[in-house]
Structure formats: C-alpha cells, structure tokens
Design a protein around this motif. Structure first.
Motif, PDB file in Angstrom:
ATOM      1  N   GLU A  25      -4.519  -2.561  -2.545  1.00  0.00           N
ATOM      2  CA  GLU A  25      -4.185  -2.258  -1.749  1.00  0.00           C
ATOM      3  C   GLU A  25      -2.860  -1.903  -1.826  1.00  0.00           C
ATOM      4  OE1 GLU A  25      -6.482  -0.811  -0.187  1.00  0.00           O
ATOM      5  OE2 GLU A  25      -7.716  -2.398   0.304  1.00  0.00           O
ATOM      6  N   GLN A  35      -1.840   0.976  -3.272  1.00  0.00           N
ATOM      7  CA  GLN A  35      -1.258   2.072  -1.761  1.00  0.00           C
ATOM      8  C   GLN A  35      -0.807   2.427  -1.310  1.00  0.00           C
ATOM      9  OE1 GLN A  35      -4.627   3.218   0.731  1.00  0.00           O
ATOM     10  NE2 GLN A  35      -6.014   2.121  -0.118  1.00  0.00           N
ATOM     11  N   THR A  60       2.442   7.950  -1.812  1.00  0.00           N
ATOM     12  CA  THR A  60       1.746   7.251  -0.642  1.00  0.00           C
ATOM     13  C   THR A  60       2.826   8.025   0.837  1.00  0.00           C
ATOM     14  OG1 THR A  60       1.946   4.953   0.899  1.00  0.00           O
ATOM     15  CG2 THR A  60       3.126   5.415  -0.653  1.00  0.00           C
ATOM     16  N   PHE A 103      -2.951   3.832   4.979  1.00  0.00           N
ATOM     17  CA  PHE A 103      -4.149   4.162   4.338  1.00  0.00           C
ATOM     18  C   PHE A 103      -4.954   5.437   3.889  1.00  0.00           C
ATOM     19  CE2 PHE A 103      -8.878   3.773   3.668  1.00  0.00           C
ATOM     20  CZ  PHE A 103      -8.717   3.072   2.976  1.00  0.00           C
ATOM     21  N   MET A 104      -5.171   5.588   2.688  1.00  0.00           N
ATOM     22  CA  MET A 104      -5.323   6.473   1.797  1.00  0.00           C
ATOM     23  C   MET A 104      -7.210   6.776   1.853  1.00  0.00           C
ATOM     24  SD  MET A 104      -3.065   7.269  -1.252  1.00  0.00           S
ATOM     25  CE  MET A 104      -0.847   7.083  -1.604  1.00  0.00           C
ATOM     26  N   TRP A 135      -7.983   7.664  -1.840  1.00  0.00           N
ATOM     27  CA  TRP A 135      -7.685   6.730  -2.656  1.00  0.00           C
ATOM     28  C   TRP A 135      -8.052   7.027  -4.476  1.00  0.00           C
ATOM     29  CZ3 TRP A 135      -9.473   2.156  -5.368  1.00  0.00           C
ATOM     30  CH2 TRP A 135     -10.992   1.534  -4.453  1.00  0.00           C
ATOM     31  N   ASP A 136      -9.872   6.881  -4.011  1.00  0.00           N
ATOM     32  CA  ASP A 136     -10.147   6.782  -5.192  1.00  0.00           C
ATOM     33  C   ASP A 136     -11.124   8.310  -5.980  1.00  0.00           C
ATOM     34  OD1 ASP A 136     -11.950   7.058  -2.983  1.00  0.00           O
ATOM     35  OD2 ASP A 136     -13.762   5.665  -3.196  1.00  0.00           O
ATOM     36  N   PHE A 140      -2.913  10.249  -5.823  1.00  0.00           N
ATOM     37  CA  PHE A 140      -2.991   8.926  -6.635  1.00  0.00           C
ATOM     38  C   PHE A 140      -3.478   8.688  -7.353  1.00  0.00           C
ATOM     39  CE2 PHE A 140      -4.550   4.931  -5.055  1.00  0.00           C
ATOM     40  CZ  PHE A 140      -3.176   4.089  -5.126  1.00  0.00           C
ATOM     41  N   ASP A 141      -4.945   9.083  -7.594  1.00  0.00           N
ATOM     42  CA  ASP A 141      -6.199   8.704  -9.058  1.00  0.00           C
ATOM     43  C   ASP A 141      -4.965   8.870  -9.783  1.00  0.00           C
ATOM     44  OD1 ASP A 141      -8.476   7.078  -9.243  1.00  0.00           O
ATOM     45  OD2 ASP A 141      -8.480   9.601 -10.621  1.00  0.00           O
ATOM     46  N   ARG A 176      -2.765  -2.855 -11.559  1.00  0.00           N
ATOM     47  CA  ARG A 176      -2.282  -2.246  -9.846  1.00  0.00           C
ATOM     48  C   ARG A 176      -1.048  -2.600  -9.427  1.00  0.00           C
ATOM     49  NH1 ARG A 176      -5.882   2.305  -7.820  1.00  0.00           N
ATOM     50  NH2 ARG A 176      -7.441   2.375  -9.208  1.00  0.00           N
TER      51      ARG A 176
END
Length: 427
Positions: free
Chosen positions: A256, A259, A265, A269-270, A273-274, A280-281, A303
């Motif tokens: 987080e 993130q 960003t 919240f994304m 994200w995965d 972002f990945d 991270r």
C-alpha cells in the motif's frame, strides 16, 4: 442507559434496524463474503486441508504463504468451519452484529453531541443524520465489511474518554469495555492500531489538568489496553514468523505504501494495481528485478523500499501528491467495492463543506469561537485517518472512521454560535 432514551426514539430505532437488515439481505441475498474475506476464507480452507496458511496466486498460479490481510479473521474462519457451520451463517451473524453496532453507534453519537452541550432535539437529529449518512446506511453499511463493527466501537471509545476528561473516573467495567473494544477493532482492521494509538496518545496528553485519581485511572486503562492488544496479536506474530521468518502483523503495508508513492498514482486506491498490463505493475517490475521470485514478505519490503526511494527522488511531485490526497480526502465521494470511483454525493459534499466552514470559523475565532480540549480528542480520528491517507493513499473505506467527526463538529460549532448569540442578546 436504555431508560434515558425518550419514547419517541424507539419506533425510529426499529425502523432503522429493519432498514439496515433489509438492505443487507436484499443487496446480498446469497450471503456472500466480500472479496477480502473470500481470500481469507480460502486461506482457512487451505489450512484445514493441510496446506498451511497459503492462497493461490492468480498471476503465478502457485500456492504461496499469505499474510496480506488481517490474520484474526482467518483464525475465526478456521474455528467456524471446524465447528461444522456453513459460511453463509457467518455472514448472517455479521449482519446481525452490524445492526446492533449500528444502533449502538447512533446512541453514542447522540451522547457525544449531548456531552458537547448540543440541545437534546439537535443531538437526536444528529444521531439520525449519522445513521442515514450515505456511507453508513449504504455504501459501506449495507455490505459485509468489518468496518461496520469497528466504527461504532470507535465512537463509543471516544465518548468514554471524553467523559473521563470531564472528571468522570473510568470504572473497571468501562476500562474492560474500552480495552476489549480497541482490541477487537484492531484485530479486524490492522490500520486502526494507528487510529486508536493516536486517540490514546492525545487523551493521555490531555490528562495534564486531571486529578491524580483520574490520571492514574487513565494510565491503568491505557496499560490494560496495551497489554490486551499485545496478547491478542501474539498468535498473529508467531504465525507470520513461522511463515516468513519475520515478526510482522501483515505484509500489506509495503504494497500500500508503494501504491501511494509512485509515478502513476492518482492518490487513491488502484483497482488495477496487480494487472500485468497496467502502468503501475510495469513501473514496479522496471524497478524491482526478480519480483516473481520474492515471497510475499520480501515483496512487501522491496515495494516499501522503492516507495521511499521514489519520495526521496521526487520531493516536488510528492508535495503535489499530498495536496491531491487532501483534496480527495474531502471529496464528496463514497466507497464502492467494484469500481474506481462513485459519482459525487450531495449529502457527503454538504457534510464536508459544513465541516470545513466550522474549522475556518473556529480558527478565525468568529464570535469568540475557539478550540477547546475535548475538540482535540474528537478530531483525533479524523486527523489520524488523514495522515494515513498521506502516508498511503486515500481509501474511502478507512475515511469511514473520520466521518463521525466530519458530521459532529459542525453541529457542535453551530450550537456554540447559538449560545453566543443568546448570550449577546441577554446582555
């Protein structure tokens, strides 16, 4: 306690309870768990099948040790299934408990307003406003989120601490109630350790003007709460040390943190994200070689380190992010489980504008307004959640714990202005 509730309130209580239960059951007729708890449920299933505390990684297609979300629910699910109880019964139990907590929260909103001198009709109206506010009645409140159990407990805890500040010593039952409420809330939602930690820190600082008896009672309560919290988290620490060789409560923080501090960003919240194809990945993989070879704890640490490096290398962008996150924090949006954002909500917007106006009037000392010591305690959860949003990102599910202060403070300031006007007319 119940005898002090006026008779006209009881029909409203029944209607509110039925409304909440009907919404919960109609929006989730299959009594399904939310996506966080489905993941925890799968970990419990794997543990009972002899595989350990593992879950299926959808990208790597392998079972991996998992301590991403809170571990306490996993322990509960293991016990529930060992007892041979169906999962949907547990959802129903959570719904019933959340209805009871909902009514408890409304009661202590009224009591908090009464403590601040708000007239009874307005205090009860404030309780109704809280009960019908968008996030409480629908966006979060109508679904299976443990925030619905923890938020009313936070309201109760803050009220009890406020009463102690006014000279009412904490009895042993109240002390035990506070310690148990804080512990359960933090076991359900780990980030509440920061919120309750801030609340108790401010409360203890405000003990300076208390009598020796009250100060001793406050430290006794804080000590008992700390001991109970520590004891309750020992199984979590032991389990995670066994899995990852580290004394940690969760592996989520590093994920987080990154993130909230990276080149792509938006401060919120994304939901993607995965996703392997997402920007972002791609950013993460470009800066963390061999990402797929790391276990969950190692990935969390990597991270977090990357987030720290990014902040150090982009101070101007980080400053702009803080401003953006603050604006998002007060945006008239609400949490939604399956979409990046919701349309602006007029009620949420009106509450936030009223709060900001109340703060500006108080800081400007309009008609003699000023911040008093109890205000600091009331506003501490809001400040703590705002700081969490700056450290991580704006999540409207944890902004939930700031919303009582957002609603109550304008009503308190309005009451003070009325009293000031009455005083000036009588002179």
């Amino acid at each position: 306690m119940l005898r002090s509730i006026p008779r006209f309130v009881w029909p409203v209580v029944v209607v509110l309870a039925l409304l909440k239960l009907v919404l919960q059951l109609s929006l989730n007729p299959g009594l399904e768990w939310n996506y966080d708890e489905r993941r925890n449920g799968r970990i419990a299933d794997n543990y009972l099948a002899g595989r350990g505390y593992v879950s299926l990684d959808p990208e790597r297609h392998v079972l991996r040790p998992d301590s991403f979300h809170a571990s306490f629910p996993v322990f509960v699910y293991i016990g529930w299934q060992k007892a041979g109880l169906p999962k949907h019964y547990f959802t129903l139990l959570v719904f019933v408990l959340s209805v009871a907590a909902y009514l408890l929260g409304a009661l202590y909103v009224q009591r908090t307003l009464h403590y601040f001198g708000v007239a009874p009709p307005v205090a009860w109206a404030g309780a109704l406003l809280w009960a019908l506010s968008p996030s409480v009645v629908y966006y979060i409140g109508a679904y299976m989120w443990y925030e619905n159990l923890a938020l009313p407990l936070l309201i109760l805890v803050v009220y009890k601490l406020l009463r102690q500040l006014s000279g009412r010593p904490l009895s042993w039952p109240d002390t035990l109630l506070l310690a148990a409420s804080v512990t359960l809330s933090c076991l359900l939602r780990g980030y509440l350790l920061a919120v309750f930690g801030a609340v108790f820190a401010v409360w203890l600082v405000l003990q300076v003007r208390q009598t020796a008896v009250n100060r001793n009672g406050a430290w006794r309560t804080a000590l008992l709460t700390g001991v109970l919290l520590g004891m309750a988290h020992v199984p979590v620490l032991q389990k995670n040390h066994q899995l990852f060789g580290a004394w940690t409560l969760s592996n989520q923080a590093g994920f987080e943190l990154l993130q909230g501090h990276n080149s792509v960003t938006q401060g919120r919240f994304m939901f993607d994200w995965d996703e392997r194809s997402g920007p972002f990945d791609q950013f993460v993989r470009a800066h963390i070689p061999g990402l797929d070879s790391l276990n969950q704890y190692q990935e969390s640490k990597a991270r977090a380190t990357l987030a720290g490096r990014w902040v150090a290398a982009h101070p101007a962008q980080e400053s702009r992010l803080w401003l953006r996150k603050t604006a998002l924090f007060f945006a008239p949006e609400n949490f939604i489980a399956d979409a990046p954002r919701t349309p602006y909500n007029m009620v949420t917007g009106a509450v936030h504008l009223a709060f900001l106006l109340a703060v500006l009037l108080t800081l400007g000392q309009y008609r003699g307004l000023r911040v008093v010591r109890p205000d600091l305690l009331l506003l501490t959860p809001l400040v703590a959640v705002w700081l969490l949003s700056l450290v991580f990102f704006v999540g409207f599910r944890w902004r939930y714990f700031a919303e009582p202060a957002l609603l109550l403070y304008p009503l308190i300031i309005w009451q003070r202005l009325r009293q000031a006007s009455s005083y000036n007319r009588s002179r």
